[in-house]
Design a protein around this motif. Structure first.
Motif, short mmCIF file in Angstrom:
data_model
loop_
_atom_site.label_atom_id
_atom_site.label_comp_id
_atom_site.label_asym_id
_atom_site.label_seq_id
_atom_site.Cartn_x
_atom_site.Cartn_y
_atom_site.Cartn_z
N CYS A 20 0.83 -1.20 0.00
CA CYS A 20 0.00 0.00 0.00
C CYS A 20 0.87 1.26 0.00
O CYS A 20 0.66 2.17 -0.80
CB CYS A 20 -0.98 -0.01 1.17
N SER A 23 2.79 1.61 -3.29
CA SER A 23 1.96 1.92 -4.45
C SER A 23 1.35 3.32 -4.41
O SER A 23 1.13 3.93 -5.46
CB SER A 23 0.81 0.90 -4.55
N GLU A 52 -7.52 0.86 -6.20
CA GLU A 52 -6.60 -0.16 -6.72
C GLU A 52 -5.70 -0.71 -5.61
O GLU A 52 -5.41 -1.90 -5.57
CB GLU A 52 -5.76 0.40 -7.86
N GLU A 55 -7.78 -3.07 -3.52
CA GLU A 55 -8.03 -4.30 -4.27
C GLU A 55 -6.79 -5.16 -4.39
O GLU A 55 -6.88 -6.39 -4.49
CB GLU A 55 -8.57 -3.97 -5.66
N SER A 56 -5.60 -4.56 -4.36
CA SER A 56 -4.37 -5.33 -4.53
C SER A 56 -3.79 -5.84 -3.21
O SER A 56 -2.85 -6.63 -3.21
CB SER A 56 -3.31 -4.50 -5.26
N CYS A 57 -4.37 -5.43 -2.08
CA CYS A 57 -3.90 -5.94 -0.79
C CYS A 57 -4.11 -7.45 -0.78
O CYS A 57 -5.24 -7.92 -1.00
CB CYS A 57 -4.67 -5.28 0.36
N PRO A 58 -3.05 -8.23 -0.54
CA PRO A 58 -3.17 -9.68 -0.68
C PRO A 58 -4.15 -10.34 0.29
O PRO A 58 -4.63 -11.44 0.03
CB PRO A 58 -1.75 -10.19 -0.45
N GLU A 60 -6.84 -8.39 1.76
CA GLU A 60 -7.97 -7.47 1.88
C GLU A 60 -8.07 -6.84 3.26
O GLU A 60 -9.13 -6.79 3.87
CB GLU A 60 -9.29 -8.15 1.49
#
Length: 78
Positions: A20, A23, A52, A55-58, A60
């Motif tokens: 997070c 990014s 995004e 959503e990309s947090c492995p 959630e």
């Protein structure tokens, strides 16, 4: 939906990948003490970038709700 979201990183779920903060460093940072991600403010401007990252947090660990209505943005209510 408003232009602002409440963004929270659940410290019980966060496994400190740092994705997070890497990014979206304007919106997320790592806690110096625990190494866990956190939003830079309780309320952030709604943006595709913030969504995004969530959503990309492995696992959630990031949740987003509309700051005005409280309606879930991510993960969405089923």
């Amino acid at each position: 939906m408003t232009e602002y979201w409440r963004v929270k990183v659940d410290p019980r779920m966060c496994v400190r990948t740092g994705l997070c903060a890497a990014s979206a460093p304007q919106e997320f940072q790592l806690d110096e003490r625990t190494g866990q991600g956190r939003a830079t403010a309780e309320v952030l401007s709604a943006s595709e970038e913030v969504l995004e990252v969530a959503e990309s947090c492995p696992i959630e660990a990031i949740s987003i709700t509309d700051a005005e209505s409280g309606k879930a943005v991510f993960p969405p209510d089923d």
